[in-house]
Design a protein around this motif. Structure first.
Motif, short mmCIF file in Angstrom:
data_model
loop_
_atom_site.label_atom_id
_atom_site.label_comp_id
_atom_site.label_asym_id
_atom_site.label_seq_id
_atom_site.Cartn_x
_atom_site.Cartn_y
_atom_site.Cartn_z
N GLY A 495 22.59 5.81 20.77
CA GLY A 495 21.51 5.14 21.07
C GLY A 495 20.85 3.99 18.72
N ARG A 496 20.72 4.57 18.31
CA ARG A 496 20.45 3.56 17.39
C ARG A 496 21.62 2.93 16.67
NH1 ARG A 496 18.00 8.29 14.47
NH2 ARG A 496 20.58 8.95 13.51
N GLY A 497 22.94 3.02 16.91
CA GLY A 497 23.93 2.13 16.64
C GLY A 497 24.24 0.96 17.86
N SER A 498 24.23 1.50 19.04
CA SER A 498 24.20 0.78 20.27
C SER A 498 22.91 0.31 20.85
CB SER A 498 25.08 1.22 20.62
OG SER A 498 26.91 1.32 20.44
N GLY A 499 21.98 0.64 20.91
CA GLY A 499 20.34 0.75 21.54
C GLY A 499 20.84 1.03 22.65
N PRO A 504 21.08 7.02 29.55
CA PRO A 504 20.61 8.47 29.79
C PRO A 504 19.73 9.22 30.42
CG PRO A 504 22.08 7.69 27.54
CD PRO A 504 21.28 6.74 28.29
N ARG A 505 18.73 9.25 30.00
CA ARG A 505 17.61 9.50 30.46
C ARG A 505 17.47 9.29 31.63
NH1 ARG A 505 16.46 8.87 25.00
NH2 ARG A 505 15.71 10.17 24.09
N GLU A 506 17.82 8.20 32.18
CA GLU A 506 17.48 7.69 34.08
C GLU A 506 18.66 8.73 34.87
OE1 GLU A 506 17.42 3.25 34.73
OE2 GLU A 506 17.22 2.84 32.51
N LEU A 507 19.90 8.36 33.96
CA LEU A 507 20.58 9.85 34.65
C LEU A 507 20.36 10.80 35.26
CD1 LEU A 507 23.07 10.22 36.28
CD2 LEU A 507 24.05 9.88 34.25
N MET A 517 11.11 14.87 23.14
CA MET A 517 10.45 15.24 21.70
C MET A 517 9.99 14.61 20.95
SD MET A 517 14.39 17.38 21.33
CE MET A 517 15.07 16.44 21.27
N GLU A 518 9.57 14.98 19.64
CA GLU A 518 8.94 13.64 18.65
C GLU A 518 10.01 13.20 17.91
OE1 GLU A 518 6.56 14.39 14.22
OE2 GLU A 518 6.54 16.37 15.90
N ASN A 519 11.18 14.04 17.27
CA ASN A 519 12.29 13.44 17.09
C ASN A 519 13.49 12.99 17.81
OD1 ASN A 519 11.44 13.36 13.75
ND2 ASN A 519 11.77 15.14 14.45
N GLU A 520 13.18 11.85 18.74
CA GLU A 520 13.53 11.12 19.94
C GLU A 520 13.75 9.98 19.84
OE1 GLU A 520 12.79 12.36 23.58
OE2 GLU A 520 11.48 11.63 23.80
N ARG A 521 15.25 9.15 20.16
CA ARG A 521 15.15 7.51 20.01
C ARG A 521 15.74 7.10 18.86
NH1 ARG A 521 11.51 8.67 24.73
NH2 ARG A 521 12.05 7.37 26.58
N GLU A 522 15.11 6.38 18.67
CA GLU A 522 15.09 5.85 17.37
C GLU A 522 14.87 6.42 16.13
OE1 GLU A 522 13.03 4.42 19.22
OE2 GLU A 522 13.34 2.00 19.82
N LYS A 523 13.96 8.22 16.15
CA LYS A 523 14.12 9.36 15.25
C LYS A 523 15.05 10.36 15.40
CE LYS A 523 9.41 9.28 15.94
NZ LYS A 523 8.62 9.95 15.30
N ALA A 524 15.95 9.96 16.16
CA ALA A 524 16.45 11.55 16.88
C ALA A 524 17.55 12.05 15.10
CB ALA A 524 17.88 10.99 17.74
#
Length: 592
Positions: A495-499, A504-507, A517-524
């Motif tokens: 995520g943060r490392g490779s953007g 994954p969500r599409e799949l 969730m509140e803490n996901e994607r950049e905030k995971a």
């Protein structure tokens, strides 16, 4: 000698000293760049990159857009101080030019304009400038007052913790906090004596005149204002406030294409000095949950700058990138840490003879599948991937099926650059010899190093998520929609490392219902199992992983999905929720 002949000397001497030190550092930083980076700078000078740098300098250096996203009150405080002071200088210079009908005048006259111009003025626009300059001063003062308040109530600014300051920082901060209140008193006292301000400042001056003798305090106040400016300028290069000029320099170098290397150089220092020690990164760090409070990025950057960095601090980091994500300056903190680790680590000089495989041992293929160490330690992921690869009909070679050369990134994270390079060279030689055009990996750690540190321009490196989604979209794999619900955990390196956030969500949405969730994607959250931390204990790792899993459980999913074998292995130890890799979810929902 009259007072007017010397009161501005502290300001003048401080300004000259600051200019000399900053200019010398900028020259030294540029001189220390590699030859290729100097070429990048020269080629970038007369391009759009320079304009983009100017825009970014205004947006982030003055207006602090990223800080506003962290907290609006915090953003306003920084913006009012930086942008307000900048406008005071620019508008004050224009006002002085109009008054003198010339652009050539002693440059300190615009800083102390109300001291020198005591009579009511009638130059073009004088009324506007009276109000504008007074409004800007009050604008900056509002930021100063918020800064005072923040030192005691940081939580009101969305910050649970703030940085610890050195003695020199206290001197600079005190001077900064005095500059604008002193200017306010200087100008209102002058307005009370000469009536040379707006009706508002004149009124305040008259109020002061009703109970004190303004003439007695006028000259000491102007000298104190000049002294506060001088002290701040002299202290700036040696304190956190060096970030003010350094950040602008860093923005330009970065946009011109200068990059951080695996060895410490002058660009490293240009980046380190750009840290304002705002402390935003501290709250983002999950090490806080484990009671680790001395190795957050702001302290590492400070220690690098002060040349007192210890291994205990340097290696006690998950390198999850959460601090990097919230950094308003955009400092590449993870790579800075790795660079410092390489610099301070005694290199392990094994020849790695057992890896000297001949290119003839590579199997000719279209696709290479590299499982990686952690996938081998989570067999369910490996088995799922092999099933998918066989069903795809692609001609593939399971490169590390019998022999398991590591991708090299764990050694790189530990600072063992030379050893990592030997592994990289070995793997690279075999992949290129296979003739494959695609490399599929099922570990984000492997994915990142293959993408960034291997020299294989004709090989398309794909994370297993990307490869599987491509098969599904082309109809080569068919998925059925289940009734199960899941939450998706973004691995740090993916995520943060490779953007990679959306693939994954599409799949997953093709087979399960995803709960946001509140803490996901950049905030995971980081799972806590990071291979990058050499100092953390198992108990401290457990605290971090359990904290994340407890939050996942509040969404009441049937299971947690991740795209990282290390994350799966770490989270599974908590026994709070079932944890699956995305490849396992796909295999469970295949329509055979």
């Amino acid at each position: 000698m009259q007072f007017s002949d010397y009161f501005y000397y502290p300001f003048l001497l401080g300004s000259l000293y600051l200019f000399a030190v900053v200019a010398w550092r900028f020259v030294k930083w540029f001189a220390g760049l590699s030859k290729i980076d100097k070429i990048r700078v020269r080629k970038g000078l007369l391009t759009k990159k320079t304009w983009d740098s100017i825009v970014e300098s205004v947006r982030e250096g003055l207006l602090h857009f990223k800080m506003f996203r962290v907290n609006k009150l915090l953003g306003y405080m920084h913006m009012s101080l930086a942008f307000g002071w900048f406008l005071l200088i620019v508008v004050g210079h224009v006002e002085t030019s109009l008054y003198y009908h010339s652009s050539f005048f002693p440059f300190h006259h615009s800083i102390f304009f109300r001291y020198y111009v005591t009579e009511p003025t009638d130059y073009v626009g004088h009324v506007f400038f009276e109000y504008a300059m007074e409004f800007l001063l009050l604008f900056v003062l509002s930021g100063v007052m918020l800064a005072y308040f923040k030192r005691f109530r940081s939580k009101s600014f969305g910050m649970k913790k703030t940085t610890r300051m050195r003695y020199g920082d206290h001197i600079a901060l005190t001077a900064l906090w005095l500059i604008f209140p002193l200017r306010f008193f200087c100008e209102t006292f002058n307005a009370g004596i000469y009536g040379n301000g707006s009706p508002f400042f004149n009124g305040i001056g008259q109020f002061f005149a009703s109970f004190i003798n303004l003439e007695t305090f006028k000259n000491p106040l102007w000298f104190s204002y000049s002294l506060a400016l001088g002290v701040f300028f002299v202290a700036m290069p040696y304190t956190r406030y060096m970030h003010i000029p350094a950040e602008i320099n860093f923005i330009f170098l970065r946009n011109w294409g200068v990059k951080l290397k695996k060895r410490v150089n002058t660009y490293t220092m240009a980046e380190v000095y750009s840290c304002s020690r705002c402390g935003v990164c501290i709250d983002a760090c999950q090490l806080n949950h484990a009671g680790i409070k001395n190795s957050q990025s702001v302290y590492v950057l400070k220690n690098i700058r002060n040349k007192n960095l210890t291994d205990e601090v340097l290696f006690n980091c998950l390198l999850c990138g959460k601090c990097q994500e919230v950094c308003p300056v955009g400092i590449d903190v993870n790579d800075l840490r790795i660079t410092q680790r390489i610099e301070t680590t005694l290199q392990y000089n094994s020849s790695y003879d057992y890896l000297n495989l001949k290119e003839s041992e590579a199997k000719k293929t279209d696709i290479v599948y590299f499982a990686g160490c952690m996938t081998h330690l989570t067999p369910a992921i490996k088995q799922s991937m092999l099933k998918i690869l066989k069903l795809s009909g692609d001609n593939f070679w399971f490169m590390d099926e019998n022999k398991a050369p590591c991708c090299g990134r764990p050694l790189m994270l530990a600072g063992q650059f030379d050893a990592a390079q030997k592994l990289i060279d070995n793997n690279q030689k075999l992949i290129l010899a296979s003739g494959a055009k695609t490399l599929v990996v099922s570990c984000p750690i492997c994915y990142k190093v293959f993408k960034e540190d291997y020299m294989m321009p004709d090989v398309d490196v794909k994370m297993h998520t990307e490869y599987i989604l491509n098969l599904v979209e082309k109809g080569r794999l068919k998925l059925k929609q289940s009734t199960q619900t899941a939450v998706y955990h973004d691995p740090c390196e993916l995520g943060r490392g490779s953007g990679m956030y959306e693939l994954p969500r599409e799949l997953l949405k093709k087979s399960v219902t995803l709960k946001p969730m509140e803490n996901e994607r950049e905030k995971a959250y980081c799972c806590g199992g990071s291979l990058a931390n050499m100092k953390i204990s198992m108990d401290e790792r457990s605290v971090i992983s359990e904290q994340a899993m407890r939050e996942f459980s509040t969404y009441k999913p049937d299971f947690v999905v991740t795209s990282c074998p290390l994350c799966k292995k770490t989270f599974a130890k908590t026994d709070i929720l079932t944890v699956k890799d995305i490849a396992e979810v796909v295999v469970e929902n295949l329509e055979i």
